[in-house]
Design a protein around this motif. Structure first.
Motif, PDB file in Angstrom:
ATOM      1  N   LEU A 158      17.511 102.176   9.472  1.00 55.56           N
ATOM      2  CA  LEU A 158      18.386 102.517   8.584  1.00 55.56           C
ATOM      3  C   LEU A 158      18.101 101.642   7.188  1.00 55.56           C
ATOM      4  N   ILE A 159      16.607 100.757   7.931  1.00 50.99           N
ATOM      5  CA  ILE A 159      16.195  99.732   7.008  1.00 50.99           C
ATOM      6  C   ILE A 159      14.783 100.505   6.541  1.00 50.99           C
ATOM      7  N   ASP A 160      13.540 101.258   7.115  1.00 53.69           N
ATOM      8  CA  ASP A 160      12.964 101.671   7.342  1.00 53.69           C
ATOM      9  C   ASP A 160      13.545 103.006   6.114  1.00 53.69           C
ATOM     10  N   HIS A 161      14.904 103.923   6.058  1.00 54.24           N
ATOM     11  CA  HIS A 161      15.129 104.894   5.620  1.00 54.24           C
ATOM     12  C   HIS A 161      16.766 104.648   5.206  1.00 54.24           C
ATOM     13  N   PRO A 162      16.364 104.018   3.593  1.00 53.91           N
ATOM     14  CA  PRO A 162      18.055 104.270   2.901  1.00 53.91           C
ATOM     15  C   PRO A 162      18.406 105.120   2.437  1.00 53.91           C
ATOM     16  N   GLU A 163      17.689 105.902   2.541  1.00 56.83           N
ATOM     17  CA  GLU A 163      18.151 107.502   1.854  1.00 56.83           C
ATOM     18  C   GLU A 163      19.086 108.111   2.332  1.00 56.83           C
ATOM     19  N   ARG A 164      19.134 107.876   4.250  1.00 55.71           N
ATOM     20  CA  ARG A 164      19.561 108.099   5.053  1.00 55.71           C
ATOM     21  C   ARG A 164      20.943 107.563   5.398  1.00 55.71           C
ATOM     22  N   HIS A 165      20.358 106.181   4.660  1.00 59.25           N
ATOM     23  CA  HIS A 165      21.968 105.635   4.795  1.00 59.25           C
ATOM     24  C   HIS A 165      23.042 106.071   3.682  1.00 59.25           C
ATOM     25  N   ARG A 166      22.049 106.018   2.841  1.00 58.26           N
ATOM     26  CA  ARG A 166      22.773 106.643   0.797  1.00 58.26           C
ATOM     27  C   ARG A 166      23.206 107.841   1.188  1.00 58.26           C
ATOM     28  N   LEU A 167      23.353 108.646   2.017  1.00 56.73           N
ATOM     29  CA  LEU A 167      23.856 110.021   2.409  1.00 56.73           C
ATOM     30  C   LEU A 167      25.167 109.554   3.246  1.00 56.73           C
ATOM     31  N   ALA A 168      24.937 108.731   4.583  1.00 54.66           N
ATOM     32  CA  ALA A 168      26.007 108.656   4.701  1.00 54.66           C
ATOM     33  C   ALA A 168      27.329 108.117   3.860  1.00 54.66           C
ATOM     34  N   LEU A 169      26.949 107.399   2.957  1.00 58.77           N
ATOM     35  CA  LEU A 169      27.662 106.391   2.261  1.00 58.77           C
ATOM     36  C   LEU A 169      28.299 107.278   0.939  1.00 58.77           C
ATOM     37  N   TRP A 170      27.517 108.301   0.656  1.00 52.96           N
ATOM     38  CA  TRP A 170      27.861 109.625  -0.361  1.00 52.96           C
ATOM     39  C   TRP A 170      28.748 110.218   0.392  1.00 52.96           C
ATOM     40  N   ARG A 171      28.746 110.702   0.915  1.00 48.31           N
ATOM     41  CA  ARG A 171      29.393 111.578   1.769  1.00 48.31           C
ATOM     42  C   ARG A 171      31.103 111.558   2.145  1.00 48.31           C
ATOM     43  N   VAL A 172      31.026 109.723   2.049  1.00 50.70           N
ATOM     44  CA  VAL A 172      32.306 109.045   2.637  1.00 50.70           C
ATOM     45  C   VAL A 172      33.435 108.903   1.174  1.00 50.70           C
ATOM     46  N   LEU A 173      32.334 108.208   0.614  1.00 54.44           N
ATOM     47  CA  LEU A 173      33.033 108.261  -1.302  1.00 54.44           C
ATOM     48  C   LEU A 173      33.551 109.388  -1.315  1.00 54.44           C
ATOM     49  N   GLU A 174      32.791 111.013  -1.731  1.00 55.54           N
ATOM     50  CA  GLU A 174      32.967 111.688  -2.125  1.00 55.54           C
ATOM     51  C   GLU A 174      34.231 112.679  -1.899  1.00 55.54           C
ATOM     52  N   GLY A 175      34.595 112.260   0.125  1.00 52.70           N
ATOM     53  CA  GLY A 175      35.523 112.846   0.597  1.00 52.70           C
ATOM     54  C   GLY A 175      34.673 114.115   1.220  1.00 52.70           C
ATOM     55  N   SER A 176      33.495 114.340   1.119  1.00 55.25           N
ATOM     56  CA  SER A 176      32.979 115.458   1.638  1.00 55.25           C
ATOM     57  C   SER A 176      33.162 115.595   3.462  1.00 55.25           C
ATOM     58  N   ARG A 177      33.275 117.206   3.733  1.00 61.48           N
ATOM     59  CA  ARG A 177      33.610 117.076   5.535  1.00 61.48           C
ATOM     60  C   ARG A 177      32.087 116.757   6.143  1.00 61.48           C
ATOM     61  N   SER A 178      32.843 116.086   7.208  1.00 56.63           N
ATOM     62  CA  SER A 178      31.567 115.655   7.707  1.00 56.63           C
ATOM     63  C   SER A 178      31.432 117.338   8.385  1.00 56.63           C
ATOM     64  N   THR A 179      29.716 117.541   8.485  1.00 52.24           N
ATOM     65  CA  THR A 179      28.959 119.115   9.339  1.00 52.24           C
ATOM     66  C   THR A 179      29.453 118.838  10.596  1.00 52.24           C
TER      67      THR A 179
END
Length: 181
Positions: free
Chosen positions: A88-109
């Motif tokens: 997650l340190i090396d790929h911060p965009e991956r963590h941000r994607l997961a945070l956005w999914r939760v913040l926006e209430g998107s359904r899990s895949t």
């Protein structure tokens, strides 16, 4: 020039990762994704259907890379937490994607649900002797510990190596203590 559908799809996914990580699903713009990919925006609809489906494809692609790079190791959960922290340190965009999914209430895949179910099953099997924490609680706690710091980093404000190393060590030690029997 011959069309390469796989290459086009990969370019779109790569551009979409950056766009969704920066702006979330609601703030992302199809026009920007197409421009950064160097592809006509109609191709997004041809390959993915709509923005929501593209976001789901990005999440699934991201999770696939994560699971492949950092598989769950039930016999070394502190080590798993450390490797996940590093990823997650090396790929911060991956963590941000997961945070956005939760913040926006998107359904899990489906891939997220399958991956979580597999992890829970593996943890239940590996820790059947432990009556302390159930597998779901343990997984949630590990993920919370790992994700506590990387969400505050980006390419411009990365912590010094010493800070990141100390934070990683704290995560690993916390998971060690959490899983000690």
């Amino acid at each position: 020039m011959a069309r390469d559908p796989d290459r086009t799809r990969e370019k779109l996914l790569h551009a979409a990762v950056a766009e969704f990580a920066a702006h979330g699903e609601a703030g992302a713009r199809i026009d920007r994704i197409a421009e950064h990919a160097g592809v006509n925006k109609r191709m997004i609809y041809a390959y993915f259907g709509n923005k929501e489906a593209l976001f789901a494809a990005v999440l699934e692609h991201s999770l696939g890379q994560l699971v492949e790079t950092v598989p769950l190791t039930t016999d070394d959960l502190p080590g798993y937490a450390g490797h996940l922290f590093d990823y997650l340190i090396d790929h911060p965009e991956r963590h941000r994607l997961a945070l956005w999914r939760v913040l926006e209430g998107s359904r899990s895949t489906e891939a997220e649900e399958r991956s979580t179910a597999e992890k829970l099953s593996a943890l239940r099997d590996a820790r059947a002797h432990d009556s302390g924490l159930d597998a779901a609680s343990l997984l949630v706690f590990i993920m919370a510990l790992v994700r506590a710091w990387p969400s505050t980093y980006d390419r411009m404000t990365r912590p010094s190596f010493a800070d990141a190393a100390a934070q990683r060590a704290a995560v690993v030690e916390a998971v060690r203590r959490l899983t000690a029997t």
